[in-house]
Design an enzyme around this catalytic site. Structure first.
Site, PDB file in Angstrom:
ATOM      1  N   GLU A 131       0.917  -1.145   0.242  1.00 19.35           N
ATOM      2  CA  GLU A 131       0.143   0.096   0.095  1.00 19.35           C
ATOM      3  C   GLU A 131       0.820   1.285   0.184  1.00 19.35           C
ATOM      4  O   GLU A 131       0.796   2.091   0.916  1.00 19.35           O
ATOM      5  CB  GLU A 131      -1.025   0.122   1.314  1.00 19.35           C
ATOM      6  CG  GLU A 131      -1.659  -1.137   1.362  1.00 19.35           C
ATOM      7  CD  GLU A 131      -2.643  -1.166   2.394  1.00 19.35           C
ATOM      8  OE1 GLU A 131      -3.776  -1.482   2.550  1.00 19.35           O
ATOM      9  OE2 GLU A 131      -2.106  -0.791   3.581  1.00 19.35           O
ATOM     10  N   TYR A 163       6.041  18.747  11.871  1.00 21.86           N
ATOM     11  CA  TYR A 163       7.391  17.845  12.480  1.00 21.86           C
ATOM     12  C   TYR A 163       8.520  18.256  11.640  1.00 21.86           C
ATOM     13  O   TYR A 163       9.485  17.355  11.276  1.00 21.86           O
ATOM     14  CB  TYR A 163       7.084  16.438  12.315  1.00 21.86           C
ATOM     15  CG  TYR A 163       6.200  15.942  11.006  1.00 21.86           C
ATOM     16  CD1 TYR A 163       4.758  15.450  11.581  1.00 21.86           C
ATOM     17  CD2 TYR A 163       6.432  15.922   9.594  1.00 21.86           C
ATOM     18  CE1 TYR A 163       3.716  15.125  10.471  1.00 21.86           C
ATOM     19  CE2 TYR A 163       5.583  15.799   8.792  1.00 21.86           C
ATOM     20  CZ  TYR A 163       4.153  15.155   9.202  1.00 21.86           C
ATOM     21  OH  TYR A 163       3.232  14.489   8.528  1.00 21.86           O
ATOM     22  N   CYS A 201      -1.162  33.300  10.645  1.00 19.44           N
ATOM     23  CA  CYS A 201      -1.075  34.229  12.171  1.00 19.44           C
ATOM     24  C   CYS A 201      -0.511  33.122  12.949  1.00 19.44           C
ATOM     25  O   CYS A 201      -1.050  33.027  14.129  1.00 19.44           O
ATOM     26  CB  CYS A 201      -2.423  34.786  12.543  1.00 19.44           C
ATOM     27  SG  CYS A 201      -2.789  35.707  11.223  1.00 19.44           S
TER      28      CYS A 201
HETATM   29  C1  LIG Z   1      -0.502   5.655   5.797  1.00 13.74           C
HETATM   30  C2  LIG Z   1      -0.658   4.181   5.323  1.00 13.74           C
HETATM   31  C3  LIG Z   1      -0.061   3.855   4.040  1.00 13.74           C
HETATM   32  C4  LIG Z   1       0.858   4.457   3.183  1.00 13.74           C
HETATM   33  O1  LIG Z   1       1.969   4.874   3.815  1.00 13.74           O
HETATM   34  P1  LIG Z   1       3.085   5.552   2.907  1.00 13.74           P
HETATM   35  O2  LIG Z   1       4.238   6.036   3.803  1.00 13.74           O
HETATM   36  O3  LIG Z   1       2.409   6.971   2.493  1.00 13.74           O
HETATM   37  O4  LIG Z   1       3.363   4.959   1.665  1.00 13.74           O
HETATM   38  C5  LIG Z   1      -0.409   2.413   3.875  1.00 13.74           C
HETATM   39  N1  LIG Z   1      -1.357   1.751   4.734  1.00 13.74           N
HETATM   40  C6  LIG Z   1      -1.541   2.155   5.711  1.00 13.74           C
HETATM   41  C7  LIG Z   1      -2.455   1.361   6.545  1.00 13.74           C
HETATM   42  C8  LIG Z   1      -1.533   3.354   6.144  1.00 13.74           C
HETATM   43  O5  LIG Z   1      -2.071   4.008   7.312  1.00 13.74           O
END
Ligand SMILES: *Cc1c(COP(=O)(O)O)cnc(C)c1O
Length: 432
Positions: free
Chosen positions: A291, A335, A362
């Site tokens: 993902e 951050y 602001c």
């Molecule tokens: C945020 C997230 C991602 C993606 O993370 P990246 O660092 O943007 O690649 C994939 N899976 C889950 C469950 C997430 O919360």
């Protein structure tokens, strides 16, 4: 000078994106402006898909983590590239569905999905609901029963791998609000429950170990730990689950100092480790899901700002004020995220000073970046912040009642608006 893919400098010394001159884009659409290079998005998706097919022909899917950058056209592009998507709220789910995204290729995440959102996901036919905790598992079972539907789920587990940006630690129990802890047996108990709960079919497990990770080791370890867990589940319950979702987190270059590996290297290493482990455990290779979010969207995007003024405080520092700020990019304020900032209309001019790029909100902390080497810019000059395609538009706000900038997609020297800039009327739309 560090430039992300899809960016060049033309013979007028202007930065270009997707073949479009950024000075012309700014003149045509105004600033602040988000611009994304469509080819970069597509190439990143293709590179993941290609390396998955090459190194893991056993079967897998790339699911774009849409919280990185979520609007209709993003889901259309991801769908055209044959990928799935991860959504983490009913709002992201709604946007994906409105874009015509096939629901069965969606993964629904989050550590607190209300019953109403679970209901919406089931009715839409979302492919996998990634259950984070026991109360949610029970809530989902109740909703599924009521609707007369079956929820196909993955369980989110915390494998005890804490990946930081440049290193990772393997600890017993990491401190996380997400997922079911493996070490203390919570995860296995949840699996046992999911196997017998009405309205629930458990297909596998999920983990997401962090973000902006450069090292391959944490991903390899996470994959091994998850496969070991699938083998343990089979031993303890007799159920052989077939899916493993390894989340996202692949690092990208925000500056010349960041050296991300090609995704194919991750895939080669992760698949190699999985094959070895599967043999050791005598467990069939699972269907795997990756993902990526940031690595799809971030490098493709830039933000254009116009300089409003330069304030030199002798012996202290120089502020360059721009017409946007933490409302369109909160990441430095949140951050101290690193970014490369360039003078988009003076790309060939040497730097003459270091400046702090100040936003217009602001808040003294409203900065885009500090210590940025810049040529002699003044009011009216154009700045570009690079690699803002992820976690900028999607994290933007209307603080100070700033309308959100438009998002423009650039490709082959042509540009089109894919998200209209907000108007003042948009700002008061819900006010009574
Ligand atoms: C945020 C997230 C991602 C993606 O993370 P990246 O660092 O943007 O690649 C994939 N899976 C889950 C469950 C997430 O919360």
């Amino acid at each position: 000078m560090f430039l992300s893919k899809g960016l060049t400098i033309n013979d007028r010394g202007h930065l270009t994106i997707g073949g479009c001159d950024t000075v012309e884009l700014a003149a045509a659409y105004g600033t602040p402006l988000y611009v994304m290079d469509e080819d970069s998005i597509r190439e990143a998706l293709r590179e993941y898909v290609r390396s998955m097919n090459e190194h893991y022909p056993q079967g897998g899917r790339i699911a774009y983590a849409s919280k990185a950058c979520s609007f209709l056209e993003m889901y259309r592009i991801v769908n055209e590239e044959g990928c799935g998507a991860d959504v983490a709220s009913a709002g992201e789910l709604y946007t994906a569905l409105q874009a015509g995204f096939p629901a069965d290729k969606l993964y629904f995440h989050g550590n607190n999905k209300p019953a109403g959102e679970l209901c919406m996901a089931l009715e839409a036919g979302v492919g996998r609901i990634v259950v984070d905790n026991l109360p949610e598992l029970h809530r989902l079972s109740a909703v599924a029963k009521e609707l007369g539907r079956t929820a196909e789920i993955l369980l989110r587990v915390t494998p005890g791998i804490d990946a930081h940006t440049h290193s990772f630690i393997r600890t017993g129990q990491i401190d996380s609000k997400f997922g079911l802890t493996m070490e203390n047996g919570d995860a296995l108990e949840a699996v046992k429950e999911a196997l017998v709960l009405e309205g629930i079919v458990i297909k596998g497990v999920h983990c997401h170990i962090g973000s902006q990770i450069f090292d391959a080791d944490p991903f390899i370890h996470a994959a091994e730990v998850l496969l070991q867990f699938l083998a343990e589940i089979r031993r303890e319950t007799g159920a052989a689950l077939t899916e493993m979702n390894l989340g996202g987190g692949f690092g990208i270059a925000y500056t010349g100092g960041d050296k991300p590996r090609p995704y194919s290297e991750y895939m080669a290493m992760v698949s190699g480790a999985l094959k070895k482990k599967a043999e050791e455990l005598d467990f069939p290779l699972p269907f795997i899901v990756l993902e990526p979010g940031r690595s799809i969207a971030a490098p493709a995007g830039i933000t254009l700002y116009t300089v409003g003024g330069v304030k030199e405080i002798p012996g202290v520092r120089t502020y360059v004020s721009v017409d946007g700020g933490m409302a369109d990019n909160p990441r430095y304020a949140l951050y101290q995220a690193e970014y490369t900032v360039v003078a988009a209309g003076r790309m060939n001019e040497p730097a003459v000073r270091n400046a702090a790029i100040a936003g217009r909100c602001c808040e003294s902390g409203d900065m885009i970046q500090e210590n940025v080497p810049l040529p002699a810019v003044d009011s009216g000059d154009l700045l570009a912040v690079l690699a803002t395609g992820a976690y900028n538009y999607s994290m933007s706000s209307n603080y100070n009642r700033l309308p959100r900038p438009a998002v423009v997609m650039a490709k082959d020297g042509k540009s089109r608006v894919v998200v209209r800039g907000e108007t003042y009327d948009d700002l008061i739309r819900n006010d009574i």
